[in-house]
Scaffold this motif. Structure first.
Motif, PDB file in Angstrom:
ATOM      1  N   ASN A  95      25.590  93.509   4.930  1.00 14.14           N
ATOM      2  CA  ASN A  95      26.016  92.547   5.958  1.00 14.14           C
ATOM      3  C   ASN A  95      25.100  91.291   5.421  1.00 14.14           C
ATOM      4  N   GLU A  96      25.605  90.414   6.320  1.00 15.12           N
ATOM      5  CA  GLU A  96      24.771  89.110   6.119  1.00 15.12           C
ATOM      6  C   GLU A  96      23.400  89.024   6.040  1.00 15.12           C
ATOM      7  N   SER A  97      22.963  89.822   7.220  1.00 14.93           N
ATOM      8  CA  SER A  97      21.285  90.084   7.492  1.00 14.93           C
ATOM      9  C   SER A  97      20.691  90.532   6.406  1.00 14.93           C
ATOM     10  N   SER A  98      21.251  91.403   5.641  1.00 14.53           N
ATOM     11  CA  SER A  98      20.381  92.504   4.640  1.00 14.53           C
ATOM     12  C   SER A  98      20.497  91.849   3.431  1.00 14.53           C
ATOM     13  N   VAL A  99      21.273  90.704   3.208  1.00 12.77           N
ATOM     14  CA  VAL A  99      21.310  90.094   1.711  1.00 12.77           C
ATOM     15  C   VAL A  99      19.912  89.579   1.235  1.00 12.77           C
ATOM     16  N   GLU A 100      19.249  88.873   1.883  1.00 15.21           N
ATOM     17  CA  GLU A 100      17.809  88.425   1.627  1.00 15.21           C
ATOM     18  C   GLU A 100      16.976  89.711   1.181  1.00 15.21           C
ATOM     19  N   CYS A 157      28.596  86.517  -2.707  1.00 15.34           N
ATOM     20  CA  CYS A 157      28.214  84.831  -2.300  1.00 15.34           C
ATOM     21  C   CYS A 157      29.931  84.398  -1.771  1.00 15.34           C
ATOM     22  N   VAL A 158      31.027  84.871  -2.388  1.00 20.24           N
ATOM     23  CA  VAL A 158      31.898  84.417  -2.064  1.00 20.24           C
ATOM     24  C   VAL A 158      32.314  84.875  -0.240  1.00 20.24           C
ATOM     25  N   LYS A 159      31.750  85.853  -0.168  1.00 19.65           N
ATOM     26  CA  LYS A 159      32.000  86.703   1.249  1.00 19.65           C
ATOM     27  C   LYS A 159      31.060  86.140   2.065  1.00 19.65           C
ATOM     28  N   PHE A 160      29.665  85.823   1.951  1.00 27.30           N
ATOM     29  CA  PHE A 160      29.082  85.180   3.005  1.00 27.30           C
ATOM     30  C   PHE A 160      28.375  83.966   2.218  1.00 27.30           C
ATOM     31  N   PRO A 161      29.244  83.012   2.686  1.00 25.61           N
ATOM     32  CA  PRO A 161      28.917  81.651   2.073  1.00 25.61           C
ATOM     33  C   PRO A 161      27.733  80.947   2.458  1.00 25.61           C
ATOM     34  N   LEU A 162      27.282  81.418   3.845  1.00 24.13           N
ATOM     35  CA  LEU A 162      26.120  80.867   4.221  1.00 24.13           C
ATOM     36  C   LEU A 162      24.773  81.239   3.624  1.00 24.13           C
ATOM     37  N   ASP A 197      33.673  76.997  -4.818  1.00 24.05           N
ATOM     38  CA  ASP A 197      33.944  77.435  -3.724  1.00 24.05           C
ATOM     39  C   ASP A 197      33.089  76.856  -2.343  1.00 24.05           C
ATOM     40  N   ILE A 198      31.877  76.612  -2.595  1.00 28.39           N
ATOM     41  CA  ILE A 198      31.048  76.118  -1.656  1.00 28.39           C
ATOM     42  C   ILE A 198      30.577  75.053  -1.792  1.00 28.39           C
ATOM     43  N   PRO A 199      31.277  73.961  -1.133  1.00 30.23           N
ATOM     44  CA  PRO A 199      30.730  72.412  -1.477  1.00 30.23           C
ATOM     45  C   PRO A 199      29.219  72.164  -1.289  1.00 30.23           C
ATOM     46  N   ASP A 200      28.693  72.800  -0.331  1.00 32.58           N
ATOM     47  CA  ASP A 200      27.160  72.432   0.131  1.00 32.58           C
ATOM     48  C   ASP A 200      26.378  73.049  -0.993  1.00 32.58           C
ATOM     49  N   VAL A 229      42.352  76.421   2.815  1.00 33.21           N
ATOM     50  CA  VAL A 229      41.345  75.702   2.479  1.00 33.21           C
ATOM     51  C   VAL A 229      40.088  76.149   3.358  1.00 33.21           C
ATOM     52  N   GLY A 230      39.176  76.572   2.507  1.00 35.00           N
ATOM     53  CA  GLY A 230      38.121  77.340   3.153  1.00 35.00           C
ATOM     54  C   GLY A 230      37.208  76.290   3.840  1.00 35.00           C
ATOM     55  N   VAL A 231      36.443  76.627   4.824  1.00 36.51           N
ATOM     56  CA  VAL A 231      35.003  75.935   5.146  1.00 36.51           C
ATOM     57  C   VAL A 231      34.019  76.702   5.009  1.00 36.51           C
ATOM     58  N   SER A 232      32.695  76.090   4.611  1.00 33.57           N
ATOM     59  CA  SER A 232      31.703  76.958   4.286  1.00 33.57           C
ATOM     60  C   SER A 232      30.997  77.469   5.471  1.00 33.57           C
ATOM     61  N   ASN A 233      30.939  76.543   6.552  1.00 38.15           N
ATOM     62  CA  ASN A 233      30.339  76.874   7.869  1.00 38.15           C
ATOM     63  C   ASN A 233      31.458  76.876   8.996  1.00 38.15           C
ATOM     64  N   PHE A 234      31.914  77.821   9.490  1.00 42.08           N
ATOM     65  CA  PHE A 234      33.080  77.723  10.405  1.00 42.08           C
ATOM     66  C   PHE A 234      32.628  77.142  11.627  1.00 42.08           C
ATOM     67  N   ARG A 235      31.435  77.670  12.043  1.00 44.68           N
ATOM     68  CA  ARG A 235      30.839  77.055  13.336  1.00 44.68           C
ATOM     69  C   ARG A 235      30.792  75.519  13.684  1.00 44.68           C
ATOM     70  N   ASN A 236      30.148  75.000  12.421  1.00 41.65           N
ATOM     71  CA  ASN A 236      29.898  73.664  12.235  1.00 41.65           C
ATOM     72  C   ASN A 236      31.329  73.065  12.445  1.00 41.65           C
ATOM     73  N   ALA A 237      32.289  73.600  11.492  1.00 43.48           N
ATOM     74  CA  ALA A 237      33.487  72.873  11.538  1.00 43.48           C
ATOM     75  C   ALA A 237      34.231  72.803  12.648  1.00 43.48           C
ATOM     76  N   TRP A 238      33.992  73.877  13.371  1.00 40.64           N
ATOM     77  CA  TRP A 238      34.721  74.499  14.704  1.00 40.64           C
ATOM     78  C   TRP A 238      34.212  73.252  15.543  1.00 40.64           C
ATOM     79  N   GLU A 239      32.804  73.002  15.833  1.00 40.07           N
ATOM     80  CA  GLU A 239      32.389  72.321  16.800  1.00 40.07           C
ATOM     81  C   GLU A 239      32.389  70.803  16.404  1.00 40.07           C
ATOM     82  N   GLY A 240      32.583  70.784  15.086  1.00 41.49           N
ATOM     83  CA  GLY A 240      33.028  69.265  14.940  1.00 41.49           C
ATOM     84  C   GLY A 240      34.483  68.485  15.229  1.00 41.49           C
TER      85      GLY A 240
END
Lengths: 177, 912
Positions: free
Chosen positions: B358-363, B392-397, B432-435, B801-812
């Motif tokens: 999962n996302e937390s174990s990546v590092e 990376c495609v799965k966890f863009p963050l 896939d990830i503009p950032d 069209v994907g977004v790299s950070n959904f939360r940011n996009a959502w709050e934007g």
């Protein structure tokens, strides 16, 4: 559809990857040079590993290969990608133990070449055209190690337990060396 | 010793060199083989000679036909000897020599005698030899003995006959099938192997009779099969029966699952593994069914035996692709395998972890992998790199740590394939990830500073030319690119010149400096580099009017308008024209092609690239199927067939009638309009433009004896009020097995997501084709073929069209424009089914891996993003819940740049 487990080849190579005895049961390698190329690939891929205490395993070109080394001899059994590794393992174990019995514990290249007829017969008794014929080492060795004068003798229990005892003795001696 | 020098080198391993076969030579051994003909046979000597012959064959030596025949004949004489050891060797060499059918006669009588001998070993081996070499007619003669042998009281004899039966079934099935009763008896044998061989043969005999196989499996799963091998076989047959039953629509409780599960408790590990694997491979396996299998495999993971660990991790790796959640329980055991001595096991463990993590174990995982990467071979590294790319495609963050990892390994030693895998991965991530773009491009720049692979350098330079100018500070890449002009071979220098020109054109502020740099290149030692520099200098020096700009842009970035193959053919035809002699220069600039013709004699008609057909030559079916392979990161070759958005865009723009429609907004996935295996296979792709819809009908003629001409699709749009047919483009000819396209164009109100239903009829003229000559008859018959209906739905107006950070996009997005509603989705088999249905309906991109749903989940939140027609960005948050009666409810929250679009999304769901 080929449902029964199939062995694609059995290889016995020396410590430089040269053939001692090999037998192919599959059309995957139609020419001698393709066979040699495969043997070279298998040998190179496995030579740095230690497969002395336990049977080791690897995957190569959509094949599963189980292998075991003893002194300067390298034993390999190859099966298809979907094959059950443990069936291949039992074939390899059968081959290895039978050869150990037949060579009376001296599993090395020199002894193998001296008794190459027994090795060939051994291959013949384990796999018939890819199908597993027998995996019990004592039975295999019994069928191969025929005393020329007495055709029905080798199947008797005594010869086998004797052979096993000698093998064990040789093994302990080589360990103590 | 003939080679004293070599001898000296080998002094230290003198013993290793020893071999009883040293200096062995075919000619000499064949001479020795004459001993077989001696009146008094010396068994020992003869055995030795046979061993030598076998040794030669084994080493890859081959005998000529004459030599083999001679050896074979003299070997047959050895049947007179009573020595059993020698007889064994005789059997062996006969099998190896594989005599021809007329030679076989010589040994049949001897072998048949042995088949009836009192000595078990003779009987067993004679059967195996005879069955290997005989043909059908001889087989009928010995059939009686074989049937007897199958029920022989000695298991070795019985096995020999059964195994021979297995081989003979391929050549003489009708004979072997008569042995059913005897084989059936074999299954009851007390010998484990006889049981195994009998089961294999019996199943093979009955394999085409589904009912009989099912019965066989049914009776044996209840009884007790003793041999582990036979048990494994039974498990394979059982899974086959389960599959067949599922295919034939017998639903309800999965039959035989209990048997498979009981095999997990068998005492032989091979049976446990076989059963566990069978369970994991069941179609649509549920997590409850999976659990016991995963549990036993988990135990194997910590076995001291490498084979067991390998088998378990290999199976779990496969399970992780479809049911990642089911495997997570094994993660701790799996992590300890990363340091496994056996590198195959370690690699499999890592890729499994990358799939289930999962996302937390990546590092943490990346840290472990870094240590591991230094000591494995390239082939394993490539597997790991590919796994990281999908992670990376799965966890863009997490792109930052993954990108760092990739750039680190990019700097280390490695072969071409490995480096290419890394570069491909970085390119994919950048896309896939503009950032990730800026850091990724810099890593690539650093890599080409010290890259030994010309191919990779040029590909990266090309990629830089496309992506670099659009970054915040394009000037920082210039140094890296210009360095190439100084330090590399001509191919790379030429690529660097093209890339520089692209920067110069795209970034106005850089233009003067690029011009200076390019001017230096016109003194390059290589003419291609000089030519390009000169060409681009003149392009960049243009007067900068809008029209000129557009042309230059097309020139630098546009893709080649015509397929390369067509161009090549046209050019060949042109130069072979007898009146002229030409010198044709072609140079490729990335995808761009420029052509210069130097006419040595005045030509009346210069070669015109516009005369080259733009029609994409369709590809044979087989090739088309092979294209399902994974996309590579770097640009696909320009001549690729028209599939995928870029391909469609190119295809459509090559048709003049469609040029005026403006930019292609979206192309749907192909929708099949015919059942599989019908005479004519047709699928349709819906291309959406602002005020037009183009239906592209991909037609395939599957009848070799027919040629179709004037193929057209008649569309009835009476159930689609907003659409008016504008034009259609028929197919002139549709030969066998060569797909081609017909088009129908509709007009619709601009920017409006109009929906409707269309019924289609294929009309054509059939001409018979003579299969021997391949020529069609002159007269044809008009015919038509009803196709299935086609619908244009609201989802067709949505682009993923994907977004790299959904939360940011959502709050934007403005909260005021949010629209929320709840829906009941009725009863479904699983939550996943409902989620997928909603995703399909909306046609939006899932974000942050929310498309994977644990199979036993009762609630789930899915995040979606997309762009609606009119370029309106839309974000959707769909929360699903399931109650005990499997009724599913959904809360749908939509935010869009335009409130009306948010409402439109709700309408889609309400009406879907």
């Amino acid at each position: 559809m080929e449902l029964p487990p199939k062995v694609k080849n059995m290889l016995l190579l020396d410590s430089e990857g040269k053939r001692v005895a090999v037998k192919y049961y599959s059309d995957d390698w139609p020419t001698n040079s393709s066979k040699e190329a495969f043997e070279k690939a298998v040998f190179t891929k496995t030579q740095k590993t230690s497969a002395r205490a336990e049977v080791e395993v690897t995957a190569l070109e959509n094949n599963i290969i189980v292998y075991k080394f003893a002194q300067d001899l390298h034993f390999f059994v190859t099966g298809g990608e979907e094959e059950n590794e443990l069936i291949l393992d039992s074939v390899l174990q059968g081959l290895f133990d039978a050869v150990t019995l037949l060579l009376r514990g001296n599993v090395d290249k020199r002894e193998a070449l001296d008794n190459l007829d027994l090795i060939f017969l051994c291959f013949d008794e384990i796999i018939d055209n890819g199908i597993v014929l027998e995996t019990d080492a004592t039975v295999i060795a019994g069928k191969v190690g025929i005393d020329s004068t007495d055709p029905n003798a080798p199947l008797s229990e005594q010869t086998i337990s004797q052979a096993l005892a000698t093998a064990r003795e040789h093994l302990t001696r080589s360990l103590l060396k | 010793m003939a080679q004293p020098l070599v001898k000296k080198d080998d002094d230290h391993d003198d013993e290793l060199e020893y071999s009883p076969f040293m200096g062995i030579e075919k000619g000499a051994v064949l001479q020795e083989a004459r001993v077989f003909n001696d009146a008094q046979v010396d068994p020992r000597r003869c055995s030795q000679v046979i061993t030598k012959l076998l040794y030669l064959l084994n080493q890859g030596e081959s005998f000529t036909k004459v030599e083999a025949t001679e050896v074979f004949f003299s070997v047959t004489k050895l049947f007179q000897s009573k020595d059993t050891g020698l007889r064994r060797m005789v059997y062996l060499i006969i099998k190896e020599l594989s005599p021809s059918s007329d030679e076989v006669i010589i040994v049949t009588s001897s072998l048949m005698k042995d088949m009836n001998s009192k000595i078990d070993m003779y009987r067993a081996n004679a059967i195996r030899v005879l069955c290997r070499i005989i043909d059908g007619t001889l087989l009928t003669q010995i059939e009686r003995y074989l049937k007897q042998a199958i029920v022989d009281k000695n298991p070795v004899v019985s096995s020999a006959a059964l195994v021979s039966g297995l081989h003979l079934l391929k050549t003489n099935p009708e004979i072997v099938k008569r042995w059913s009763n005897e084989v059936q008896e074999g299954i009851q044998s007390r010998s484990a192997l006889v049981q195994f061989h009998a089961l294999a043969l019996l199943h093979q005999i009955r394999q085409n009779d589904r009912l009989a196989v099912s019965k066989l499996v049914g009776s044996l799963t209840r009884g007790s099969v003793r041999s582990p091998l036979a048990q494994c076989l039974l498990i394979r047959y059982t899974s086959q029966v389960i599959r067949d039953m599922a295919n034939h629509g017998q639903s309800g409780e999965r039959p035989f699952y209990e048997f498979l599960e009981s095999c997990l408790r068998h005492k032989a590990e091979m049976v446990i593994l076989e059963a566990a694997r069978a369970i994991t491979e069941l179609d649509g396996v549920t997590s409850r069914e999976l659990t016991p299998a995963i549990t036993v495999l988990q135990l194997f993971l910590s076995s001291p035996r490498p084979v067991l660990r390998f088998a378990a991790v290999r199976t779990l790796n496969k399970v992780a692709m479809t049911h990642p959640m089911a495997v997570t329980n094994c993660n701790i055991d799996m992590e300890s395998l990363i340091s496994d001595q056996n590198r195959s096991i370690a690699t499999l463990a890592i890729t499994t972890l990358l799939k289930t993590g999962n996302e937390s174990s990546v590092e943490r995982l990346m840290k472990q992998i870094t240590n591991f990467m230094s000591d494995i071979a390239d082939e394993f590294k490539i597997v790991v790199v590919e796994a990281i790319r999908s992670l990376c495609v799965k966890f863009p963050l997490k792109y930052r740590s993954l990108m760092t990892f990739l750039s680190n390994i990019l700097r280390e030693e490695g072969g071409f394939e490995y480096k290419r895998a890394i570069v491909d991965s970085i390119v994919t991530i950048i896309r896939d990830i503009p950032d990730a773009k800026e850091s990724g491009l810099l890593h690539l720049c650093e890599f080409i500073e010290d890259c030994e692979f010309t191919y990779l350098s040029t590909q990266i330079l090309h990629f830089l030319g496309i992506e670099g100018p659009n970054t915040s500070d394009p000037s920082k890449y210039i140094r890296y690119i210009y360095n190439r002009v100084h330090l590399e071979n001509a191919t790379v220098r030429a690529a660097a010149v093209s890339t520089l020109a692209k920067f110069g054109f795209m970034v106005e502020s850089l233009k003067p400096r690029i011009t200076v740099l390019l001017k230096r290149c016109i003194y390059d030692s290589d003419d291609e580099v000089r030519d390009r520099a000169t060409l681009f200098l003149s392009v960049l020096g243009g007067d900068g009017t809008v029209d000129n700009d557009r042309e230059t842009k097309d020139f630098l970035f546009g893709s080649l308008e015509v397929p390369l193959v067509n161009l090549e053919t046209s050019l060949k035809n042109y130069v072979s024209y007898p009146f002229f002699s030409f010198l044709v220069l072609i140079s490729f600039l990335g995808h761009q092609l420029s052509y210069i013709l130097i006419l040595q004699e005045p030509s009346e008609e210069a070669f015109d690239v516009n005369s080259v057909s733009k029609e994409v030559k369709s590809q044979p079916l087989a090739e088309k199927k092979a294209q399902g392979k994974k996309p590579t990161g770097l640009g696909a070759p320009p001549a690729a067939p028209a599939s995928g958005f870029d391909g469609y865009e190119r295809l459509l723009s090559s048709i003049p009638e469609f040029a005026a429609f403006g930019k292609l907004f979206k192309s749907s996935a192909p929708v099949e309009l015919t059942e599989a295996e019908t005479e004519y296979a047709v699928n349709v792709v819906k291309h959406i433009f602002d005020s037009h819809v183009v239906f592209q009908y991909n037609c395939t003629n599957t009848i070799p004896e027919q040629l179709l001409e004037r193929v057209n699709v008649i569309v009835d749009a009476s159930e689609a009020e907003d659409f008016n047919e504008v034009t259609s483009k028929a197919l002139n000819s549709l030969p066998y097995d060569t797909p081609a396209q017909a088009f129908v164009v509709f007009e619709k109100p601009a920017g409006v997501p109009a929906v409707g239903k269309f019924s289609n009829t294929l009309t054509f003229v059939v001409k018979e084709v003579d299969p021997s000559t391949g020529e069609a008859e002159d007269d044809g018959v008009e015919d038509e073929y009803q196709l299935e209906d086609l619908e244009v739905v609201a989802g067709d107006y949505m682009v993923k069209v994907g977004v790299s950070n959904f939360r940011n996009a959502w709050e934007g997005m403005d909260e005021e424009d949010e629209r929320v509603d709840e829906y009941g989705l009725g009863q479904r088999d699983s939550l996943g089914e409902a989620v997928n249905a909603v995703i399909d309906l909306l046609g939006m991109q899932t974000c942050e891996g929310t498309e994977t749903i644990p199979s036993n989940a009762r609630s789930h939140t899915c995040l979606l993003s997309g762009v609606y027609i009119g370029n309106v960005k839309v974000l959707v948050r769909a929360q699903f819940g399931m109650d005990s009666s499997k009724d599913i409810a959904m809360k749908l929250t939509v935010r869009a740049e335009d409130v009306s679009v948010a409402e439109a999304i709700h309408e889609i769901v309400a009406s879907g």
